[in-house]
Design a protein around this motif. Sequence first.
Motif, mmCIF file in Angstrom:
data_model
loop_
_atom_site.group_PDB
_atom_site.id
_atom_site.type_symbol
_atom_site.label_atom_id
_atom_site.label_comp_id
_atom_site.label_asym_id
_atom_site.label_seq_id
_atom_site.Cartn_x
_atom_site.Cartn_y
_atom_site.Cartn_z
ATOM 1 N N MET A 43 0.829 -1.194 0.000
ATOM 2 C CA MET A 43 0.000 0.000 0.000
ATOM 3 C C MET A 43 0.871 1.255 0.000
ATOM 4 O O MET A 43 0.630 2.192 -0.764
ATOM 5 C CB MET A 43 -0.842 -0.008 1.270
ATOM 6 N N GLY A 44 1.878 1.239 0.851
ATOM 7 C CA GLY A 44 2.799 2.369 0.898
ATOM 8 C C GLY A 44 3.505 2.549 -0.430
ATOM 9 O O GLY A 44 3.651 3.667 -0.927
ATOM 10 N N PHE A 45 3.886 1.438 -1.035
ATOM 11 C CA PHE A 45 4.568 1.506 -2.330
ATOM 12 C C PHE A 45 3.666 2.114 -3.390
ATOM 13 O O PHE A 45 4.064 3.008 -4.134
ATOM 14 C CB PHE A 45 5.031 0.099 -2.742
ATOM 15 N N PRO A 91 4.045 8.565 2.041
ATOM 16 C CA PRO A 91 3.286 7.475 1.418
ATOM 17 C C PRO A 91 2.761 6.470 2.439
ATOM 18 O O PRO A 91 1.840 5.722 2.141
ATOM 19 C CB PRO A 91 4.305 6.799 0.491
ATOM 20 N N PHE A 92 3.349 6.451 3.616
ATOM 21 C CA PHE A 92 2.948 5.454 4.597
ATOM 22 C C PHE A 92 1.972 5.999 5.629
ATOM 23 O O PHE A 92 1.514 5.291 6.506
ATOM 24 C CB PHE A 92 4.175 4.872 5.293
ATOM 25 N N MET A 117 2.116 9.201 -5.734
ATOM 26 C CA MET A 117 2.559 10.543 -5.392
ATOM 27 C C MET A 117 3.698 10.998 -6.286
ATOM 28 O O MET A 117 3.787 12.149 -6.683
ATOM 29 C CB MET A 117 3.041 10.572 -3.929
ATOM 30 N N ASN A 142 1.128 4.043 -2.929
ATOM 31 C CA ASN A 142 0.974 5.468 -2.617
ATOM 32 C C ASN A 142 2.171 6.253 -3.125
ATOM 33 O O ASN A 142 2.045 7.346 -3.651
ATOM 34 C CB ASN A 142 0.858 5.679 -1.105
ATOM 35 N N TRP A 143 3.343 5.678 -2.905
ATOM 36 C CA TRP A 143 4.569 6.359 -3.312
ATOM 37 C C TRP A 143 4.584 6.560 -4.823
ATOM 38 O O TRP A 143 4.875 7.643 -5.315
ATOM 39 C CB TRP A 143 5.774 5.534 -2.850
#
Lengths: 208, 195, 336, 436
Positions: free
Chosen positions: A189-191, B168-169, A197, A193-194
């Motif tokens: 999920m973080g990836f 992002p986290f 962005m 999002n990254w």
Amino acid sequence: MSIQKKSNWELLKNGMFGENTIFRMAISLCPSIAVTNGLKNGVALGISVMFVQTMVNITISAMRKFIHPKIRIPIFMLVIAGYVTIIDMLMATYARTIYREIGLYIQIIVAFASIFARAEVFASKNKIVPSLFDGLGMGIGFLLAMIVISFFRELLGKGELFGYSLISGNPLLIMILPAGGFLAVGLLMGFFNWVDMKFYGGKGASGV
Amino acid sequence: MDFFKLLELVVAASLINNFVFTRFLGLCIFFGVTKKMETAVGMSITFTAVMVVSAAISWVVYEQIMIPLDLTFLKIIIFIGIVAAFVQSADTIMKKVSPSMYYKLGVYLALITTNCIIIAVPLINAGEHYSFFESMAFGLGSGLGFALALLIMASIREKLEVADVPAPFKGLPISFIIAGLIALAFTGFSGLITL
Amino acid sequence: MATEAKAHELIVSVSPHVRGKETVGRIMWTVNLSLLPAFIMSVYYFGPLAAYVTGLCILSAVLTEHIYQVSLNKKTTIGDGSAFLTGLLLGLNLPASVPFYIPIVGSFIAIVITKLLFGGLGYNIFNPALIGRAFLLISFPRLMTIWLKPTAQFVSLDAKTTATPLGILKEGGLDQLMQVFGDKADLYMSLLVGNRAGSLGETSVIALLIGAALLLYRGYITWHIPFSFLATVGVMAWALGGDSGFFTGDPLIHLLSGGLILGAFFMATDYVTCPSIRKGQIVFGIGCGLITMLIRLKGGFPEGVMFAILLMNCFAPLIDRGVKSKMFGAIKEQKK
Amino acid sequence: MGKTATFERGIHPRYHKDLTAGKSIAKAKLPQRIVVPVSQHIGAPAKPEVGIGDEVKRGQVIGSATGFVCSPVHSSISGKVTAIADFPTAAGKMVQSIVIESDGKDEAVDFKENPDYMNLGADDIKAIIKDAGIVGMGGAAFPTNVKLSPPKEKTIDTVIINGAECEPYLTADHRLMVERPKEVVEGLKIIMKSLGVNEGHIGIEENKPDAIEAMKSAVAGESNIEVRPLEIKYPQGAEKMLIKAIKGREVPIKGLPMDVGVVVQNVGTALAVYEAVRYGKPLIERVVTITGTGIKEPANMMVRIGTLMSDVVEQCGGLVEGAVKVISGGPMMGFAQWTLDVPVVKGTSGILVLAEDEYVSSDDYSACIRCGSCIDVCPMGLNPSMLSILSEKGFFEEAKEYNLFDCFECGSCAYVCPAKRPMVQFIRLAKSQVKP
């Protein structure tokens, strides 16, 4: 609603990426961890959800003129539960080994917020064809998420894909355990999002 | 002896097989209501109560009506109906009897029907063929375990409010990672009680 | 006026204008120093492998932190000694025989997942070294439980393996433990000096206590967590640890073996992940003790210190929320 | 009593008092010019009573009190008013001030003496104190007559003279107690009389043994006054801490000392009260400690109110090369100055100049590591760590839940913080952003 003006392809794409159930909307999270310890289970559940999602959307859309708004929630529930029962019994009969592992989660599809939400937000207000594509898009999006997560977990956790051994040595056993499931989803999920962005100027997931 | 069995069932359901950390159920609510401590507390109370009662009702319906009539294949539909009806009536009763409590906890009731734990508990009870009291103990343990998970998570997330988590986290991803690390810690309980 | 020229050179800032001499770096490096005796003893008993494993952990922890921060254009914080400490603690928590990738994976998990993703030092919820260790233990259950036999000379590379005292206790009970170590006095002595199998840094109780004494003397840790932790373990072991009924257990065996001393003095006391109010720290210590003994006596693992501390890490924010220090003048307020 | 009295928590900073502790109070030179702010106290500002060009004498009222919580100001020299305008003060604000150029004659108005002062009524005493413009000289500068007029429902049973002087470096009160103990005791007796109180204490930290000795012999005949040695600990001189140490009473949260029946006055205030009541002398001068490694010749000086700090510093040999910070007051709670052209006022207890090597930059701080040191030392039992984190991230409302407004900014937390966080700055920021 602007959604109605979208073409079928756009509807499909929206479900797959823009409003991806797991990574963007962050609903129906339970199976994203529970059944993603192997590709086989992940795909099985993904397909089941896709089936239920699409069928529910079609049914609700077809019935939308006859459902009194006041009793719509129980009706939706009934329709969803009906399809879940069907897929539950089908799996129990024809895919026993998988069913033994993920049976509970198949039954729990009935409580998926995403299915209910699409019925309420989209199918009950749109014609059958757009509803079909909307449901299919959401379903495929869910399936894709399942595939991505279970791909990483099975590969790292067992060194296998679909049960076929690929990497020898000591795999990261934790990845197929609960803790690893949470970590994998969080990191993916973080990836995403990254990526969003960095390359698409997004603001990241809204969070729940 | 029987009492200890029930106690073990409660402990096992709440700690060892914690719904959130080992069975991955109720995640939407788990991540949804743990942003603020207050909501987490409200949800915990409402949830545990609903869980115990619906476990009891479902047991009666399942064992006394559905099995004799050979209707077990309808269990998904019936259980969700029971839960929905119960939640609805609890909602109405609370509004009449204790408006102040309704004001505090009512919002959570609406959320409960779409929670998978609430439907999973009767399903598991039915699958394991627990007795009436075992079903209730299991419901209670599951509820307490879920409440515990909510409280821990809410307190951690409140602490993280002020942390410099990479953009992002922020929000959900880091919450998943926290859940993963808590789950890692909870593996310490594994093997504690073997039922 | 003469002072006019001076005026612009004066620095204006908010009070207080004098500061104490403690710094984060000073504290962290002192903790590192206090682990030196334990490290030396680990090399003494497990040979060059001990230095190799610990060194690799430290190196990869420090490098990981540095690379992460530099690649994100942040100020590198490896100078404050906390990454070094994480690596060192992780190393001291590993068996001597692990393959090279285990320290690297463990350090990565400890530094990136547990610390930096949460915002860096000060914001992590869990003790990084312990998460690293737990991750490794769950991922590589076999590799992480191969224990080399201590050889008591700096150079040997003896490949004989054996079980840890707690492992023996779990599998074969007290009788078998006695068979291995002789009589009780021998057992205590072995446990004290560290002549037993186990993670590198946890074996020598005396070396650890020397380091702990330094930290207590400097005031970097207080008695609250270690004391309540150890006392709870002792009482639980005495009350429930015996074979012949309640209150017949031997608390000393439990106090001296496993990672208890290392955990109680060096890891449960980690500032960031324990409650900051002293009263809360006592609750924290008791919780650690209870869970440790629960796992040791009833659980699926022979040792419970690591999981106990991690589990209490989960509860630390909750404890901090519930326990407030008494405010000046608060008694009168309550009477009103 | 075996153990010396104190409060819970607190810190032990390095005191550096030896720079000036042994130096007797010198009289500062007659200044060329004085700048007298009309607001040197807490409360409403005084109203200027003179115009530009007016001739004034020493002790003449130049600003009159405008209300109950207000204090008049007097000229401390004789000369001519040359300006009435806003000037910077040591607290960093621009305040209306009366500028007087000296005529060099130092002529005084007639002071009304009272040899029989112990027979004055309570109201007469309070009136004299008010007219003399006396305020708390420990730093807060609260009008003394207000403190001496508690509401009827509050019964006061104890007066404490605060000789703790817990701020590092400062020795003004110390020297007063050594050199003029009798007068301080007389001041205390007058204060006790004005309140109708029978119990008096003088609290002195143990690092001033000569002051304790001097005060002890000064109270030798007084059965109801006791000298109380106090543990050397900061902030021992904070009112609430002092009351706890000496009387064991805790001022309730958001309460005042009078809520527990106690009035606290500073040593300098006691002396000023005595001089006002006995000799009719208004508050026109005070003892200031000029100290620090950045001062060539550290000293204790009797300085006229309104004298510019630059004048005072010059008389002490000026600043050394590499002096980087000038502080009005002590190092823990004082104000850093950007210029030396600010006047010494009634609340100025010291001028502290730090050289480079003593200066600690507060820009380079790191994240809170939650070591809990600040919680261990906060005399109010607060959680400064949480307050600073919440304020740093802009959660000001949440900071209120951690009793933000009970902090009196003693700076103990910032002193011990290993991450060098500017705790007081964060707390002040939060206080400025939300209402109590």
